[in-house]
Write a protein that holds these residues in place. Sequence first.
Motif, short mmCIF file in Angstrom:
data_model
loop_
_atom_site.label_atom_id
_atom_site.label_comp_id
_atom_site.label_asym_id
_atom_site.label_seq_id
_atom_site.Cartn_x
_atom_site.Cartn_y
_atom_site.Cartn_z
N TRP A 142 -5.08 11.28 -4.39
CA TRP A 142 -6.42 11.18 -4.26
C TRP A 142 -6.76 9.64 -4.38
O TRP A 142 -6.52 9.18 -5.42
N TYR A 143 -7.26 9.12 -3.43
CA TYR A 143 -7.67 7.62 -3.34
C TYR A 143 -9.07 7.63 -3.27
O TYR A 143 -9.78 8.76 -2.79
N ARG A 144 -10.01 6.57 -3.53
CA ARG A 144 -11.19 6.20 -3.48
C ARG A 144 -11.47 4.86 -2.87
O ARG A 144 -10.78 3.94 -3.26
N GLN A 145 -12.18 4.99 -2.01
CA GLN A 145 -12.85 3.51 -1.50
C GLN A 145 -14.28 3.56 -1.65
O GLN A 145 -15.16 4.14 -1.05
N ALA A 146 -14.56 2.55 -2.42
CA ALA A 146 -16.16 2.35 -2.49
C ALA A 146 -16.57 1.42 -1.63
O ALA A 146 -15.88 0.40 -1.00
N VAL A 164 -6.58 6.87 -7.38
CA VAL A 164 -7.29 7.67 -8.39
C VAL A 164 -6.39 8.55 -9.42
O VAL A 164 -6.23 8.25 -10.41
N ALA A 165 -5.51 9.37 -8.65
CA ALA A 165 -4.73 10.63 -9.49
C ALA A 165 -3.72 10.61 -8.32
O ALA A 165 -3.87 10.63 -7.32
N HIS A 166 -2.52 10.98 -8.69
CA HIS A 166 -1.46 11.58 -7.86
C HIS A 166 -0.64 12.62 -8.49
O HIS A 166 -0.73 12.54 -10.12
N ILE A 167 -0.05 13.52 -7.90
CA ILE A 167 0.92 14.45 -8.50
C ILE A 167 1.92 14.77 -7.64
O ILE A 167 2.01 14.68 -6.59
N THR A 168 3.16 14.78 -8.43
CA THR A 168 4.30 14.90 -7.91
C THR A 168 4.80 16.29 -7.28
O THR A 168 3.81 17.20 -7.48
N GLU A 169 5.79 16.16 -6.66
CA GLU A 169 6.31 17.64 -6.21
C GLU A 169 6.27 18.65 -7.23
O GLU A 169 6.08 19.99 -6.87
N ALA A 212 1.26 14.89 -13.33
CA ALA A 212 0.14 14.19 -12.73
C ALA A 212 0.03 12.73 -13.28
O ALA A 212 0.50 12.52 -14.56
N HIS A 213 -0.58 11.78 -12.75
CA HIS A 213 -0.88 10.67 -13.31
C HIS A 213 -2.02 10.17 -12.67
O HIS A 213 -2.53 10.38 -11.65
N TYR A 214 -2.76 9.14 -13.53
CA TYR A 214 -4.12 8.90 -13.27
C TYR A 214 -4.07 7.28 -13.58
O TYR A 214 -3.71 6.80 -14.18
N GLN A 215 -5.35 6.84 -12.79
CA GLN A 215 -5.78 5.39 -12.99
C GLN A 215 -6.55 5.67 -14.24
O GLN A 215 -6.89 6.55 -14.71
N GLU A 216 -6.38 4.20 -14.92
CA GLU A 216 -6.76 4.16 -16.40
C GLU A 216 -8.46 4.75 -16.26
O GLU A 216 -8.77 5.48 -17.43
#
Length: 114
Positions: A36-40, A48-53, A57-61
């Motif tokens: 998931w990406y965000r564009q302001a 913002v966050a990603h998840i492997t197969e 899960a991994h997150y922006q700080e």
Amino acid sequence: QVQLVESGGGLVQAGGSLRLSCAVSGIIFSANIMGWYRQAPGKQRELVAHITEVGSAHYQESAKGRFTIFRDNAKHTVDLQMNSLKPEDSGIYYCQTMGIPTYRGQGTQVTVSS
């Protein structure tokens, strides 16, 4: 035909919650890392966050402790639960595959009012 369709955006007050959902078709979903990406406005798109197969899960700080990313390989969906929202979380949120080639949906608008 590859399709990624986001839903769940909207207007929410600071401190509120939203759950975004992305329905994916046309690819082997379970073989793709999903993000998931965000564009302001006026800013570059950021991850913002990603998840492997396999569901790691991994997150922006700034998202840690507030956002949770989920995937359902049977339903071909990837969701982003966003809690304790802040005005700086506002933007267009995009669901995207993170392999090559890259596929991205049209986005869903999230607006957090102060």
